[in-house]
Write an enzyme that holds these catalytic residues in place. Structure first.
Site, mmCIF file in Angstrom:
data_model
loop_
_atom_site.group_PDB
_atom_site.id
_atom_site.type_symbol
_atom_site.label_atom_id
_atom_site.label_comp_id
_atom_site.label_asym_id
_atom_site.label_seq_id
_atom_site.Cartn_x
_atom_site.Cartn_y
_atom_site.Cartn_z
ATOM 1 N N HIS A 182 33.809 26.002 21.458
ATOM 2 C CA HIS A 182 33.547 27.383 21.008
ATOM 3 C C HIS A 182 32.766 27.356 19.694
ATOM 4 O O HIS A 182 31.845 28.141 19.484
ATOM 5 C CB HIS A 182 34.858 28.124 20.742
ATOM 6 C CG HIS A 182 35.601 28.536 21.964
ATOM 7 N ND1 HIS A 182 35.045 29.287 22.967
ATOM 8 C CD2 HIS A 182 36.894 28.323 22.337
ATOM 9 C CE1 HIS A 182 35.956 29.514 23.908
ATOM 10 N NE2 HIS A 182 37.084 28.938 23.555
ATOM 11 N N HIS A 240 38.099 21.470 23.095
ATOM 12 C CA HIS A 240 37.918 22.830 23.607
ATOM 13 C C HIS A 240 37.503 23.783 22.489
ATOM 14 O O HIS A 240 36.481 24.466 22.576
ATOM 15 C CB HIS A 240 39.225 23.303 24.252
ATOM 16 C CG HIS A 240 39.186 24.711 24.748
ATOM 17 N ND1 HIS A 240 39.060 25.030 26.076
ATOM 18 C CD2 HIS A 240 39.227 25.908 24.088
ATOM 19 C CE1 HIS A 240 39.018 26.350 26.217
ATOM 20 N NE2 HIS A 240 39.137 26.913 25.020
ATOM 21 N N GLU A 241 38.319 23.831 21.448
ATOM 22 C CA GLU A 241 38.031 24.792 20.373
ATOM 23 C C GLU A 241 36.725 24.447 19.674
ATOM 24 O O GLU A 241 35.994 25.344 19.233
ATOM 25 C CB GLU A 241 39.193 24.845 19.375
ATOM 26 C CG GLU A 241 40.513 25.348 19.970
ATOM 27 C CD GLU A 241 40.395 26.656 20.735
ATOM 28 O OE1 GLU A 241 39.502 27.461 20.426
ATOM 29 O OE2 GLU A 241 41.191 26.867 21.675
ATOM 30 N N HIS A 255 29.146 26.722 20.200
ATOM 31 C CA HIS A 255 28.515 27.940 20.738
ATOM 32 C C HIS A 255 28.211 28.914 19.598
ATOM 33 O O HIS A 255 27.177 29.563 19.571
ATOM 34 C CB HIS A 255 29.484 28.557 21.757
ATOM 35 C CG HIS A 255 28.889 29.577 22.657
ATOM 36 N ND1 HIS A 255 29.674 30.454 23.366
ATOM 37 C CD2 HIS A 255 27.616 29.891 22.987
ATOM 38 C CE1 HIS A 255 28.902 31.240 24.094
ATOM 39 N NE2 HIS A 255 27.653 30.929 23.886
#
Ligand SMILES: [Zn+2]
Length: 714
Positions: free
Chosen positions: A506, A502-503, A509
């Site tokens: 980010h 998940h992290e 991105h």
């Protein structure tokens, strides 16, 4: 111009890992007086990485002061420019302002989040209101806004490139939302409202903290604690002792309606007591009762929205979000409610069967749910963490899972380096290298729990990407995994593995950000979009080719047996009717409170809540909202007002986007490149709905989300 803020201390735990935002911008800074304070000049380390070995706690406050002073002077200069307003001398100049403030804010947020101390906490308290006032001073600068408005009104004639045109629209809207178009007297009213709202939020926080503390359940007889382990009981006895309740057991309340121990407490009366303590914690008609405070906040927010020209607060909040209107959010909820509640009802029936089999002769109540659903889980979905963990050694997960997926999809490679100073010795640093061998930026990871680290997990930038400023991304991930004893491997749970993916989503991105302007760069996107790339990246954790590559036994090197993989997959659909319904109920309350018009009569909180839940079909007596209005900290004190829906909205996006991959051959470089080109590298340069449609071929659909949660068949 990007809004700057100090991250609040982690006062709440999101339903997913929390993420944060970044800051402002600007060009060079005066070189004088920089000799002793390393924050005052740009770092000479690769990618302007922060010189953590040289920064002292005492450097932050003067750097903040100087940063705000510099940016205000820069803004004054733009506002008072005698030349006619142009895109260059106004918008580009604003983008170049505040470089020092941006730098100190990024570094400060890094250390206060992950490695704080009492000095930093004190600075945090002092700087936060100053920074808010600093933002107001810029947003409410009438001369500055006049220039912005003139360019905005003339934008069609300026032949701006698409990113510059987007910057004009973005900045204009942010100024308008902050009150720039108001008359002088209305600006005074707005400031008054903002001040009142800040004190009401502070009052709410204090009331709720005190209420939760007072609501802790004291138990005197150990028979009432049947079902708890000795370790649990010892901890409760310790809690009691610390509160001078020697000989008793004290169960402290968690933020949510359901309490963790309800899963184990075999004594039904204790369960009922604990649940009621939670459910009514802030409704005791004493000085800690939050209901009047809530009514005042809701009323004031509605008046503020009206002053700013919007029908309600939610309409004001949603202007710059992907959803755009409260109606779009309500429609989204309405699509999910039937499947979610139907599933919750079937889960309730399963649980009732267990109760009946055990001759319970009572109707399932919310305080029974977790106790019996745990038994259903053990029968149907038993997943023993100790069986799984040996396959998830942290370094293996990072290198052969997280990095491997990024390599297969996007062509990235990673190389650890040891020459960059870190703020704590557990932090690791990697070069992020693109497919053509060029370096994209630096990645820091800080995975282990510490006493001075906020809870949860998050990603942010130490340096933001901007072609205008000539900066490339320096990005970090922070988590809170249990640190192994020296010499032992760090074996983590599947939840932890998911958090790492998940992290890192980010981070991708942020790394792929390819923008001229920092304001629109990387993860500087709307709240109901920012969790899309991160949640999307979670999908690769269980993708067969990726899982096989990293889930190997730390001793034997053998791959995880298929039967375990199947168990993990099946467990993901457990209790999803309940969990989706409780989140929907809370999110729906949030939206309804913030769709009240300014002239709505003062409401009775409990009545409003009951009517609101009934209206949306979310009034299942056995599935209360995850947070009731009276203890819904997210929406009364911080940025989640009319925003709690964002968690579910981005879940729709990530599941639907992953469905596109499944329809188009899954994990391939070509598919990854397409996602990188159309979503991950676009920052906030394209309207979110269009960006998504261009990638997916249609508007997001809830079907894949419903399938993943097991609400409908695949
Ligand atoms: Zn996140």
């Amino acid at each position: 111009m990007k809004t700057l803020f100090i991250l609040p201390l982690a006062v709440f735990v999101g339903i997913m890992t929390s993420c944060k935002n970044n800051t402002g911008t600007s060009a060079g800074n005066s070189a004088d007086s920089a000799s002793t304070n390393p924050l005052l000049t740009a770092s000479t380390l690769p990618f302007q990485a922060p010189p953590f070995d040289k920064i002292k706690d005492s450097d932050y406050e003067p750097a903040f002061e100087e940063g705000m002073k510099q940016q205000l002077a820069e803004m004054e200069k733009i506002a008072n420019n005698s030349d006619a307003p142009t895109f260059e001398n106004t918008f580009v100049a604003m983008e170049k302002s505040g470089v020092l403030l941006q730098r100190v804010n990024n570094i400060f947020n890094t250390v206060t989040g992950a490695n704080t101390d009492s000095v930093l906490q004190k600075i945090q308290e002092e700087v936060a209101p100053k920074l808010a006032a600093h933002q107001d001073a810029i947003h409410l600068n009438a001369k500055l806004f006049k220039r912005i408005e003139a360019i905005y009104n003339n934008r069609a004639q300026l032949k701006l490139d698409p990113e510059s045109a987007r910057l004009v629209e973005y900045d204009y809207l942010e100024f308008v939302l902050a009150g720039a178009k108001l008359s002088d007297s209305d600006k005074v009213t707005l400031k008054k409202f903002n001040g009142q709202l800040a004190s009401l939020s502070a009052k709410y926080t204090n009331q709720l903290l005190a209420a939760a503390k007072a609501g802790a359940l004291a138990i005197s007889d150990t028979t009432e604690l049947a079902g708890l382990s000795q370790g649990d009981k010892d901890a409760l006895a310790q809690n009691a002792k610390a509160k001078k309740l020697d000989g008793k057991y004290l169960i402290a309340l968690q933020n949510t309606t359901q309490q963790p121990l309800l899963q184990s407490l075999a004594n039904r009366t204790t369960r009922e007591k604990l649940f009621n303590a939670s459910y009514t914690r802030a409704e005791k008609s004493d000085s800690n009762d939050t209901r009047n405070t809530i009514i005042n906040i809701a009323k004031l927010r509605a008046e503020k929205a009206k002053l700013l020209g919007y029908p309600d607060y939610a309409s004001w909040v949603l202007q710059d979000q992907m959803a755009k209107t409260p109606q779009a959010v309500d429609k989204f909820f309405a699509q999910l409610v039937p499947a979610a509640t139907a599933k919750a009802k079937s889960e309730a029936a399963d649980i009732q069967k267990v109760i009946d089999q055990q001759k319970g002769s009572f109707q399932l109540q919310p305080y029974d749910w977790n106790f019996y659903s745990e038994q259903v889980r053990k029968q149907k979905f038993d997943l023993d963490e100790n069986e799984i963990k040996p396959y998830f050694e942290i370094n293996n997960v990072l290198q052969n899972g997280v990095f491997y997926a990024a390599n297969q999809l996007y062509g990235l490679t990673f190389k650890e380096r040891h020459d960059i100073p870190v703020y704590q010795k557990d932090v690791r640093v990697f070069d992020v290298i693109d497919k053509d061998g060029s370096q994209i930026g630096l990645f820091y990871c800080d995975y282990f729990k510490r006493d001075n680290k906020s809870g949860g997990a998050w990603m942010s930038n130490m340096v933001d990407q901007s072609k205008l400023l000539g900066t490339k991304p320096v990005i970090y991930n922070v988590c809170n995994f249990t640190k192994p004893a020296p010499g032992q491997p760090a074996l983590i749970s599947f939840d932890d593995v998911t958090t790492m993916f998940h992290e890192f989503g980010h981070a991708l991105h942020g790394f792929f950000g390819d923008q001229q302007y920092l304001t629109l760069s990387g993860t500087n996107v709307a709240r109901d979009f920012v969790e899309f790339p991160s949640q999307f990246n979670e999908h690769w954790a269980l993708y067969p080719q990726v899982l096989q590559h990293y889930a190997t036994h730390y001793k034997t090197g053998k791959p995880m047996p298929q039967v375990l993989v199947d168990k993990i997959k099946k467990a993901a659909t457990f209790n999803q009717g309940y969990s989706l319904t409780e989140i929907l109920a809370a999110a729906s309350l949030d939206m309804q409170w913030h769709q009240l018009p300014a002239n709505a009569p003062l409401q009775d909180v409990d009545k409003f809540e009951a009517v609101s839940l009934a209206k949306t079909g979310l009034n299942l007596s056995q599935v209360p909202p995850r947070y009731r209005s009276s203890y819904f900290l997210h929406i009364w004190t911080n940025g989640y007002a009319a925003g709690y829906y964002a968690y579910l909205w981005t879940e729709m996006l990530d599941d639907d986007a992953f469905a596109w991959f499944k329809e188009n051959g899954g994990l391939t470089r070509a598919n990854g490149q397409r996602f990188r080109d159309m979503i991950l590298s676009r920052g906030n340069t394209i309207e979110y709905g269009k960006m998504y449609r261009d990638f997916r071929g249609h508007d997001p659909s809830i079907k894949a989300m419903e399938q993943k949660r097991g609400l409908i068949a695949e």
